[in-house]
Design an enzyme around this catalytic site. Structure first.
Site, PDB file in Angstrom:
ATOM      1  N   GLY A  27     108.267  -2.144  60.601  1.00 47.78           N
ATOM      2  CA  GLY A  27     109.681  -1.803  60.491  1.00 47.78           C
ATOM      3  C   GLY A  27     110.378  -1.942  61.836  1.00 47.78           C
ATOM      4  O   GLY A  27     109.946  -2.715  62.704  1.00 47.78           O
TER       5      GLY A  27
ATOM      6  N   GLY B 113     110.603  -0.137  64.620  1.00 48.63           N
ATOM      7  CA  GLY B 113     109.863   0.054  65.875  1.00 48.63           C
ATOM      8  C   GLY B 113     108.934  -1.102  66.158  1.00 48.63           C
ATOM      9  O   GLY B 113     108.854  -1.606  67.288  1.00 48.63           O
TER      10      GLY B 113
ATOM     11  N   ASP C 255     111.984   2.271  53.785  1.00 49.77           N
ATOM     12  CA  ASP C 255     113.343   2.706  54.119  1.00 49.77           C
ATOM     13  C   ASP C 255     114.402   1.635  53.898  1.00 49.77           C
ATOM     14  O   ASP C 255     115.584   1.960  53.787  1.00 49.77           O
ATOM     15  CB  ASP C 255     113.417   3.147  55.588  1.00 49.77           C
ATOM     16  CG  ASP C 255     112.430   4.243  55.912  1.00 49.77           C
ATOM     17  OD1 ASP C 255     112.100   4.410  57.094  1.00 49.77           O
ATOM     18  OD2 ASP C 255     111.953   4.903  54.960  1.00 49.77           O
TER      19      ASP C 255
ATOM     20  N   MET D 169     112.380  10.126  50.915  1.00 48.11           N
ATOM     21  CA  MET D 169     112.259   9.561  52.247  1.00 48.11           C
ATOM     22  C   MET D 169     113.363   8.527  52.493  1.00 48.11           C
ATOM     23  O   MET D 169     114.239   8.347  51.663  1.00 48.11           O
ATOM     24  CB  MET D 169     110.877   8.922  52.408  1.00 48.11           C
ATOM     25  CG  MET D 169     109.775   9.928  52.643  1.00 48.11           C
ATOM     26  SD  MET D 169     108.240   9.092  53.028  1.00 48.11           S
ATOM     27  CE  MET D 169     107.329  10.430  53.810  1.00 48.11           C
ATOM     28  N   GLY D 170     113.313   7.932  53.690  1.00 47.30           N
ATOM     29  CA  GLY D 170     114.328   6.950  54.038  1.00 47.30           C
ATOM     30  C   GLY D 170     114.735   7.042  55.484  1.00 47.30           C
ATOM     31  O   GLY D 170     115.500   6.247  55.992  1.00 47.30           O
ATOM     32  N   HIS D 171     114.149   8.109  56.160  1.00 52.63           N
ATOM     33  CA  HIS D 171     114.454   8.317  57.578  1.00 52.63           C
ATOM     34  C   HIS D 171     115.970   8.470  57.751  1.00 52.63           C
ATOM     35  O   HIS D 171     116.558   9.289  57.042  1.00 52.63           O
ATOM     36  CB  HIS D 171     113.869   7.189  58.414  1.00 52.63           C
ATOM     37  CG  HIS D 171     113.642   7.600  59.837  1.00 52.63           C
ATOM     38  ND1 HIS D 171     113.706   6.695  60.889  1.00 52.63           N
ATOM     39  CD2 HIS D 171     113.372   8.797  60.404  1.00 52.63           C
ATOM     40  CE1 HIS D 171     113.485   7.330  62.011  1.00 52.63           C
ATOM     41  NE2 HIS D 171     113.278   8.605  61.756  1.00 52.63           N
TER      42      HIS D 171
ATOM     43  N   GLU E 265     116.374  12.270  53.032  1.00 53.33           N
ATOM     44  CA  GLU E 265     115.832  13.259  53.989  1.00 53.33           C
ATOM     45  C   GLU E 265     116.626  13.313  55.311  1.00 53.33           C
ATOM     46  O   GLU E 265     116.556  14.288  56.049  1.00 53.33           O
ATOM     47  CB  GLU E 265     114.380  12.939  54.301  1.00 53.33           C
ATOM     48  CG  GLU E 265     114.199  11.609  55.008  1.00 53.33           C
ATOM     49  CD  GLU E 265     112.767  11.310  55.384  1.00 53.33           C
ATOM     50  OE1 GLU E 265     111.933  12.233  55.382  1.00 53.33           O
ATOM     51  OE2 GLU E 265     112.464  10.152  55.688  1.00 53.33           O
TER      52      GLU E 265
ATOM     53  N   ARG F 299     115.923  24.734  41.862  1.00 53.10           N
ATOM     54  CA  ARG F 299     114.554  24.476  42.329  1.00 53.10           C
ATOM     55  C   ARG F 299     114.567  23.150  43.089  1.00 53.10           C
ATOM     56  O   ARG F 299     115.405  22.282  42.811  1.00 53.10           O
ATOM     57  CB  ARG F 299     113.585  24.358  41.142  1.00 53.10           C
ATOM     58  CG  ARG F 299     113.344  25.649  40.374  1.00 53.10           C
ATOM     59  CD  ARG F 299     112.572  26.656  41.186  1.00 53.10           C
ATOM     60  NE  ARG F 299     112.186  27.816  40.391  1.00 53.10           N
ATOM     61  CZ  ARG F 299     112.974  28.864  40.154  1.00 53.10           C
ATOM     62  NH1 ARG F 299     114.233  28.866  40.648  1.00 53.10           N
ATOM     63  NH2 ARG F 299     112.552  29.882  39.428  1.00 53.10           N
TER      64      ARG F 299
HETATM   65  O1  F6P Z   1     109.471   4.868  57.901  1.00 56.30           O
HETATM   66  C1  F6P Z   1     108.851   5.217  56.711  1.00 56.30           C
HETATM   67  C2  F6P Z   1     108.773   6.713  56.605  1.00 56.30           C
HETATM   68  O2  F6P Z   1     108.123   7.052  55.427  1.00 56.30           O
HETATM   69  C3  F6P Z   1     110.129   7.408  56.631  1.00 56.30           C
HETATM   70  O3  F6P Z   1     110.813   7.316  55.391  1.00 56.30           O
HETATM   71  C4  F6P Z   1     109.696   8.797  56.976  1.00 56.30           C
HETATM   72  O4  F6P Z   1     110.738   9.570  57.514  1.00 56.30           O
HETATM   73  C5  F6P Z   1     108.619   8.528  58.031  1.00 56.30           C
HETATM   74  O5  F6P Z   1     108.053   7.264  57.696  1.00 56.30           O
HETATM   75  C6  F6P Z   1     107.508   9.555  58.077  1.00 56.30           C
HETATM   76  O6  F6P Z   1     106.746   9.241  59.229  1.00 56.30           O
HETATM   77  P1  F6P Z   1     105.182   9.632  59.316  1.00 56.30           P
HETATM   78  O7  F6P Z   1     104.438   8.728  58.396  1.00 56.30           O
HETATM   79  O8  F6P Z   1     104.838   9.364  60.763  1.00 56.30           O
HETATM   80  O9  F6P Z   1     105.067  11.074  58.926  1.00 56.30           O
END
Ligand code: F6P
Length: 346
Positions: free
Chosen positions: A116, A118, A141, A183-185, A236, A264
């Site tokens: 991705g 990085g 993401d 997720m999705g950062h 998130e 919930r």
């Molecule tokens: O980049 C993919 C991802 O799953 C993001 O959606 C999430 O925030 C992050 O990686 C979680 O990172 P790690 O696997 O280091 O806990």
């Protein structure tokens, strides 16, 4: 016409968060390299850590057999950032030098980096150090700039949508507000697509700051309209005032406080990154893998393979590095959802 590559030796590594489809990409690279170009394929362990520690093995056609549908990465991965030093260890600054030395000692003609943001930034920085690199965009993401879509995203949307579908029946049975955090950062792509696919009533994404009161008003209005339950889909990366708990937990409590409605929450987490890739991700990952090797055979380095308007293309890593592809607030999907009465918390 099979173009001989002169027996080039290419290294391949997978770095960053894992996702479904990585092995399909490795297979696409490997089979094309070996069968079309008679290249030698070197699999590097655990992302850039493997280049630093010279941990690698030759990958043969046999190694590539049966991995198309397998989740994760047969090479292993890491979040090693060779150019980012913590300042605590003087040896850290040597990592790029070690990578270049090992690249040369291994006799590599190119390094394929599957990852991705990085990973692609590191690949770009290594290209500035003189390495021949080609990037393949992967992440659930879907936040890699320069390509329509990354593989991993479709699988995550499928998994998240199935989870949302299942929440409807329990929410209806108990007349509850069900929140699900995805997720999705820092990008809201997974929440946006699975929120629409799953019929989410409220979709919260980092790119559109929410107001708690607006969410509460919307949910109370639904109750007044005799809609017995609601589904709140949360990316998130949205604002979370209480860092020690999930934002879904925070918002579940706040919605209950503001509306009196029973709530919930579910944090779907790593389920979104596991298991076999969707058929679309298998195809996309294979396309990216094969296209990457064609670029290598043409010695077209320093680029990332990409999908642009549905066509395979490539983008200079210099254009990709350091950028994010986020959901624009006026994205047509957002507008269409708003027009259908979906709330984005504003
Ligand atoms: O980049 C993919 C991802 O799953 C993001 O959606 C999430 O925030 C992050 O990686 C979680 O990172 P790690 O696997 O280091 O806990």
């Amino acid at each position: 016409m099979t173009k001989k590559s002169g027996g080039m030796k290419i290294g391949i590594l997978t770095a960053g968060g894992d996702c479904p489809g990585i092995n399909a990409a490795i297979r696409g690279v490997g089979k094309t390299a070996i069968l079309k170009y008679s290249m030698q394929l070197i699999g590097i362990s655990d992302g850039f850590t493997g280049m630093i520690n010279k941990e690698y093995r030759e990958l043969t056609e046999h190694d590539l057999s049966g991995i198309l549908t397998v989740g994760g990465t047969i090479l292993g991965t890491s979040r090693e950032k060779p150019f980012k030093s913590s300042g605590k260890n003087k040896n850290e600054i040597k990592r790029p030098v070690l990578i270049k030395e090992h690249y040369e000692q291994m006799g590599l003609d190119c390094l394929v980096c599957i990852g991705g943001n990085g990973t692609l930034k590191t690949a770009y920085l290594l290209s500035l150090e003189g390495l021949n690199v080609v990037g393949i965009p992967k992440t659930i993401d879907n936040d890699v700039w320069g390509t329509d879509i990354t593989f991993g995203f479709d699988s995550a949307v499928n998994i998240a949508t199935e989870a949302i579908d299942r929440l409807h029946s329990t929410a209806n049975s108990h007349k509850r507000i069900m929140l699900i955090e995805l997720m999705g950062h820092n990008a809201g792509w997974i929440a946006l697509y699975s929120g629409i696919a799953g019929g989410g009533d409220v979709i919260l994404i980092p790119e559109i700051p929410y107001k708690e009161e607006k969410i509460a008003e919307y949910l109370l209005r639904r109750t007044d309209e005799n809609k017995p339950y609601s589904i709140v889909v949360i990316g998130e990366g949205v604002e979370n005032p209480h860092k020690e708990r999930s934002v879904a937990h925070y918002l579940s409590n706040r919605i209950n406080e503001l509306t009196g409605l029973e709530t919930r929450e579910t944090v779907l987490g790593y389920i979104q990154r596991g298991g076999t890739p969707s058929p679309m991700d298998r195809v996309l990952a294979t396309q990216y893998g094969t296209a990457a090797v064609d670029m290598i055979a043409e010695r077209d380095f320093g680029k990332m393979v990409a999908l642009k308007n549905g066509h395979l293309d490539s983008v200079p890593l210099s254009d990709v590095s350091g950028k994010l592809k986020l959901v624009a607030p006026d994205n047509p999907l957002v507008i269409q959802a708003l027009n259908m009465g979906t709330s984005f918390g504003v």
